[in-house]
Write a protein that holds these residues in place. Structure first.
Motif, mmCIF file in Angstrom:
data_model
loop_
_atom_site.group_PDB
_atom_site.id
_atom_site.type_symbol
_atom_site.label_atom_id
_atom_site.label_comp_id
_atom_site.label_asym_id
_atom_site.label_seq_id
_atom_site.Cartn_x
_atom_site.Cartn_y
_atom_site.Cartn_z
ATOM 1 N N ASP A 58 0.822 -1.208 0.000
ATOM 2 C CA ASP A 58 0.000 0.000 0.000
ATOM 3 C C ASP A 58 0.857 1.259 0.000
ATOM 4 N N VAL A 59 2.018 1.192 0.632
ATOM 5 C CA VAL A 59 2.911 2.347 0.743
ATOM 6 C C VAL A 59 4.296 1.933 0.257
ATOM 7 N N ASP A 60 4.884 2.755 -0.593
ATOM 8 C CA ASP A 60 6.244 2.520 -1.076
ATOM 9 C C ASP A 60 7.219 3.022 -0.019
ATOM 10 N N MET A 61 7.637 2.134 0.867
ATOM 11 C CA MET A 61 8.474 2.532 2.001
ATOM 12 C C MET A 61 9.857 3.021 1.561
ATOM 13 N N ASP A 62 10.361 2.522 0.441
ATOM 14 C CA ASP A 62 11.639 3.029 -0.075
ATOM 15 C C ASP A 62 11.520 4.508 -0.427
ATOM 16 N N LYS A 63 10.408 4.865 -1.059
ATOM 17 C CA LYS A 63 10.181 6.267 -1.426
ATOM 18 C C LYS A 63 10.014 7.126 -0.175
ATOM 19 N N VAL A 64 9.310 6.619 0.820
ATOM 20 C CA VAL A 64 9.128 7.354 2.070
ATOM 21 C C VAL A 64 10.482 7.606 2.736
ATOM 22 N N THR A 65 11.334 6.597 2.748
ATOM 23 C CA THR A 65 12.671 6.742 3.332
ATOM 24 C C THR A 65 13.485 7.781 2.581
ATOM 25 N N GLN A 66 13.428 7.754 1.253
ATOM 26 C CA GLN A 66 14.156 8.735 0.447
ATOM 27 C C GLN A 66 13.681 10.157 0.743
ATOM 28 N N LEU A 67 12.378 10.335 0.859
ATOM 29 C CA LEU A 67 11.835 11.659 1.146
ATOM 30 C C LEU A 67 12.226 12.128 2.554
ATOM 31 N N ARG A 68 12.191 11.231 3.518
ATOM 32 C CA ARG A 68 12.593 11.605 4.884
ATOM 33 C C ARG A 68 14.056 12.028 4.923
ATOM 34 N N GLU A 69 14.898 11.271 4.224
ATOM 35 C CA GLU A 69 16.321 11.607 4.198
ATOM 36 C C GLU A 69 16.568 12.939 3.494
ATOM 37 N N ALA A 70 15.848 13.181 2.403
ATOM 38 C CA ALA A 70 15.988 14.452 1.684
ATOM 39 C C ALA A 70 15.542 15.617 2.563
ATOM 40 N N LEU A 71 14.469 15.426 3.315
ATOM 41 C CA LEU A 71 14.013 16.471 4.242
ATOM 42 C C LEU A 71 15.054 16.721 5.332
ATOM 43 N N ALA A 72 15.640 15.653 5.858
ATOM 44 C CA ALA A 72 16.638 15.794 6.923
ATOM 45 C C ALA A 72 17.885 16.528 6.427
ATOM 46 N N ARG A 73 18.224 16.346 5.144
ATOM 47 C CA ARG A 73 19.404 17.018 4.580
ATOM 48 C C ARG A 73 19.065 18.390 4.001
ATOM 49 N N ASN A 74 17.821 18.854 4.200
ATOM 50 C CA ASN A 74 17.353 20.136 3.649
ATOM 51 C C ASN A 74 17.468 20.199 2.134
ATOM 52 N N GLU A 75 17.331 19.059 1.474
ATOM 53 C CA GLU A 75 17.361 19.008 0.009
ATOM 54 C C GLU A 75 15.966 19.183 -0.579
ATOM 55 N N LEU A 76 14.981 19.009 0.233
ATOM 56 C CA LEU A 76 13.600 19.118 -0.213
ATOM 57 C C LEU A 76 12.942 20.230 0.588
ATOM 58 N N VAL A 77 12.577 21.276 -0.092
ATOM 59 C CA VAL A 77 11.972 22.421 0.588
ATOM 60 C C VAL A 77 10.486 22.144 0.771
ATOM 61 N N LEU A 78 10.026 22.322 1.985
ATOM 62 C CA LEU A 78 8.627 22.104 2.306
ATOM 63 C C LEU A 78 7.984 23.458 2.565
ATOM 64 N N ASP A 79 7.074 23.853 1.700
ATOM 65 C CA ASP A 79 6.371 25.126 1.827
ATOM 66 C C ASP A 79 5.146 24.894 2.710
ATOM 67 N N MET A 80 5.265 25.248 3.966
ATOM 68 C CA MET A 80 4.195 24.998 4.922
ATOM 69 C C MET A 80 2.915 25.762 4.581
ATOM 70 N N ASP A 81 3.045 26.974 4.037
ATOM 71 C CA ASP A 81 1.854 27.736 3.642
ATOM 72 C C ASP A 81 1.099 27.026 2.523
ATOM 73 N N ALA A 82 1.828 26.550 1.521
ATOM 74 C CA ALA A 82 1.196 25.844 0.399
ATOM 75 C C ALA A 82 0.582 24.530 0.877
#
Length: 94
Positions: A58-82
């Motif tokens: 149901d959930v692609d855990m590899d993709k979730v891990t990649q996104l978490r790691e990118a967030l931790a390294r500040n490689e993925l900007v998260l626009d909280m307002d959007a």
């Protein structure tokens, strides 16, 4: 998967025509021909696709891990307002 636009009818079962050879092959011990039913090619394809989808998680855990790691390294900007606006819009439509 490619969706063919030419299919418009319902998908159902197909019973093949009896020939003398198939009539002998499907005869039962009671003396009458056995009813032989085959799936239409489309229905068979749908069942195979459904089995493959059911086998996927149901959930692609590899993709979730990649996104978490990118967030931790500040490689993925998260626009909280959007994000918050998208959540509000989602709940307005429900």
């Amino acid at each position: 998967m490619k969706i063919a636009p030419h299919r418009t009818g319902a998908v159902g079962l197909v019973t093949p025509k009896q020939t003398p050879d198939t009539a002998r092959a499907t005869a039962t011990t009671a003396g009458g021909p056995a009813q032989q039913t085959q799936l239409s090619p489309e229905l068979g394809m749908l069942q195979q696709a459904r089995q493959r989808l059911d086998a996927l998680p149901d959930v692609d855990m590899d993709k979730v891990t990649q996104l978490r790691e990118a967030l931790a390294r500040n490689e993925l900007v998260l626009d909280m307002d959007a994000l918050s606006q998208a959540i509000v819009e989602l709940h307005r439509r429900s």
